[in-house]
Design a protein around this motif. Structure first.
Motif, PDB file in Angstrom:
ATOM      1  N   VAL A 382      50.968  34.909  49.221  1.00  0.00           N
ATOM      2  CA  VAL A 382      50.328  36.384  49.628  1.00  0.00           C
ATOM      3  C   VAL A 382      49.556  36.328  51.249  1.00  0.00           C
ATOM      4  O   VAL A 382      48.610  35.877  51.299  1.00  0.00           O
ATOM      5  N   VAL A 383      50.384  37.887  52.090  1.00  0.00           N
ATOM      6  CA  VAL A 383      49.672  37.602  53.228  1.00  0.00           C
ATOM      7  C   VAL A 383      48.725  39.126  53.324  1.00  0.00           C
ATOM      8  O   VAL A 383      48.929  40.271  52.340  1.00  0.00           O
ATOM      9  N   GLN A 384      48.350  39.188  54.910  1.00  0.00           N
ATOM     10  CA  GLN A 384      47.319  40.460  54.516  1.00  0.00           C
ATOM     11  C   GLN A 384      48.991  41.611  54.690  1.00  0.00           C
ATOM     12  O   GLN A 384      47.974  42.395  54.125  1.00  0.00           O
ATOM     13  N   LYS A 385      50.066  41.909  54.722  1.00  0.00           N
ATOM     14  CA  LYS A 385      50.795  42.879  55.120  1.00  0.00           C
ATOM     15  C   LYS A 385      51.064  43.352  53.464  1.00  0.00           C
ATOM     16  O   LYS A 385      51.043  44.696  53.426  1.00  0.00           O
ATOM     17  N   ASP A 386      51.200  41.949  52.602  1.00  0.00           N
ATOM     18  CA  ASP A 386      51.215  42.512  51.945  1.00  0.00           C
ATOM     19  C   ASP A 386      50.681  43.549  50.760  1.00  0.00           C
ATOM     20  O   ASP A 386      50.464  44.280  49.695  1.00  0.00           O
TER      21      ASP A 386
END
Length: 604
Positions: A382-386
């Motif tokens: 999972v990344v920030q934009k998710d």
């Protein structure tokens, strides 16, 4: 009643009369036979113009010409008489058969209820409490023995004050001697109050897990029965088992189901709910807190509870479990992210600031939605934009990628959203713009402007409240200024602006006309906060007039801001129309850069 069905029919005069065969032949000759019925052993017939309305019966003789003579006499052939059952037997069947059917159906229903109310996953209680009706008097409480709840205070984040209050209960259950030595008594009960999803049930399980004692868990609705007295029987049985397993914790979730204020409206004040509540009050008076039985309960409607239930000596402590603050939201996000593969550069503080007002359950949902988005994009972490997109999904719903919107409507929505953002940017007491989008969402929004506070805010000044109303009106003002028309897109803005303006006048004391006067009360503060006026009709009219005037003032000032910055409004709306989504940084860059001056040519 039985005499009507059995005895009286025996004395009733039968309408069937037996005659000899010669009389039957004479009636044929006289052409008096009306209808005749010939059976194997008997002949039944009726007579024309017979006032007695009798049916006559005679035996069958060897008479081959009988049918022809009957036909010539004008007699009709048909059904005249049907053999009937013995009157006594008929009465017995008509009286007792319905009773037998009713008893059989009742027994079948009763067995089904016993099965449903006595499942394998529920604690088995004493037979004596059921009044000989199996499990109907049992409490159905789920019991976790020892540390089987699987929860401790390490599993709870964002509720430090509540954990601190409950830690004393844990210490008493683990070390009762030091409290007895000084003569202190443990509170009999603690009431956990707060909005839905803040972790009240989780806290109760964590207390049991920390103390390592049996944990009885039951919902208030499980005490409510259709049989009078069953709810009270379940309460008795629950407390009986709790005493036997002391020290232990009894947790009643949604206690407002049985703990509502008694008003005497049901059956002269003696309905099933009140009987159950009375029994609960009696049981709480009857057990000794020093024995190690602690009663915990949770509710999000504390204002509806009976005062006798919340007085000292019963629920001694009231522990607020409120929505988490900024630090609490960040801690909750990190706690739920432990089980998720996340990128190392995720800034949970940004997510926490963008999710102001979210409960623990909603924050857990944001983490899960972020993980689902990562899987959807075929990524391993999972990344920030998710997580940022997950916040938007929780707030506004999924993107409606297949929605067909005309170019004119997209342009109107672009000006509408930039109108909000531009007014917010020009006001000194509003949160910075974080994101603007015109992508439609499944919850009905054609676009939205997201503002994120830089720091946690606990107080709202009069100036801040007024400027919030200005921002709400900014979208409609942009439509009026550019298109000289208005649309339905401002419906939610109107609702929010009216709600805040009314609160400023009736509850926050921010009106010069009414001053510090409470004109409205909040009902169910944890469940939507519905309000009701506490004033005369004349005052209510003045409140409406003041609300309208306040919103109009905010509208006019917002309109003036947009008119003064009309060129920037055009430039930003065009940029948003082309990009569909822009960040707060992009918005502020275009807003603050100098306007381009058209080139001029010198003429001699």
């Amino acid at each position: 009643m039985a005499l009507n069905f059995i005895v009286f029919p025996m004395f009733q005069q039968s309408k069937l009369e037996t005659t000899n065969y010669s009389d039957f032949l004479n009636k044929i000759e006289e052409k008096k036979i009306d209808t005749v019925q010939i059976e194997d052993h008997n002949i039944y017939y009726t007579l024309k113009k017979d006032s007695t309305d009798k049916t006559y019966k005679t035996g069958v003789m060897n008479d081959s010409d009988l049918v022809n003579r009957l036909d010539k006499s004008g007699a009709k052939f048909g059904q005249v008489y049907q053999e009937q059952m013995n009157p006594i037997l008929s009465s017995l069947i008509s009286f007792f058969l319905p009773l037998i059917i009713f008893w059989a159906f009742g027994s079948w229903m009763f067995k089904r209820m016993q099965k449903k109310m006595g499942g394998d996953d529920q604690m088995s209680f004493s037979q004596g409490s059921g009044f000989g009706l199996g499990n109907l008097g049992k409490s159905n409480a789920k019991v976790y023995v020892g540390e089987q709840t699987g929860k401790t205070f390490n599993d709870v984040a964002g509720q430090e004050e509540a954990k601190e209050n409950l830690q004393e209960i844990v210490d008493f259950l683990n070390n009762p001697a030091k409290y007895k030595e000084i003569g202190a008594k443990m509170p009999k009960g603690a009431l956990l109050v707060g909005p839905p999803g803040t972790g009240k049930t989780l806290l109760a399980k964590a207390v049991a897990g920390e103390a390592g004692v049996p944990f009885f868990s039951i919902s208030g609705s499980e005490f409510v029965e259709m049989f009078v007295g069953r709810g009270a029987a379940k309460v008795r049985d629950l407390f009986k088992q709790a005493r036997e397993k002391a020290p232990c914790i009894v947790f009643i979730d949604e206690i407002d189901t049985i703990g509502k204020k008694r008003d005497g409206a049901g059956m002269n004040g003696n309905d099933e709910r009140e009987q159950t509540l009375n029994q609960l009050l009696a049981e709480m008076d009857g057990f000794d807190g020093s024995k190690g039985v602690v009663l915990l309960a949770a509710t999000n409607r504390p204002d509806s509870l009976d005062p006798a239930l919340t007085r000292p000596g019963r629920f001694d402590r009231r522990i607020p479990v409120e929505l988490p603050d900024l630090a609490g939201r960040e801690a909750i996000l990190k706690l739920h992210a432990k089980d998720i593969k996340c990128s190392n550069n995720i800034d949970f503080n940004v997510i926490a600031r963008a999710s102001a007002g979210a409960s623990g359950a909603e924050l857990a949902n944001i983490i899960n939605e972020g993980a689902l988005l990562a899987v959807r994009d075929h990524r391993k972490s999972v990344v920030q934009k998710d997580l940022e997109e997950a916040i938007e999904i929780v707030i506004a719903g999924e993107q409606k990628k297949g929605a067909v919107i005309s170019n004119r409507e997209r342009m109107i929505v672009s000006y509408h959203e930039i109108g909000h953002a531009l007014v917010a940017a020009k006001c000194k007491n509003t949160a910075p713009v974080h994101k603007i989008t015109i992508i439609p969402r499944t919850k009905g929004a054609l676009g939205y402007t997201m503002q994120v506070e830089e720091n946690e805010q606990n107080l709202l000044s009069k100036e801040e409240a007024f400027q919030k109303i200005m921002v709400y009106t900014g979208g409609r003002c942009a439509e009026e200024l550019i298109f000289n028309s208005i649309t339905s897109g401002a419906s939610n803005d109107i609702e929010q602006a009216t709600k805040l303006a009314r609160a400023m006048i009736t509850r926050l004391g921010m009106s010069d006309e009414f001053g510090m006067t409470a004109l409205e009360t909040v009902n169910n503060q944890y469940l939507g906060g519905d309000t009701s006026l506490a004033c005369s009709n004349e005052t209510a009219t003045k409140i409406d007039e003041a609300t309208i005037a306040l919103i109009k003032k905010a509208h006019d000032e917002a309109y003036q801001i947009l008119e003064d910055n009309k060129m920037k409004l055009h430039e930003l709306a065009k940029f948003l129309y082309e990009r569909e989504t822009i960040t707060g940084e992009e918005f502020m860059y275009i807003l603050n850069k100098p306007a381009e001056i058209p080139a001029q040519t010198n003429k001699d």
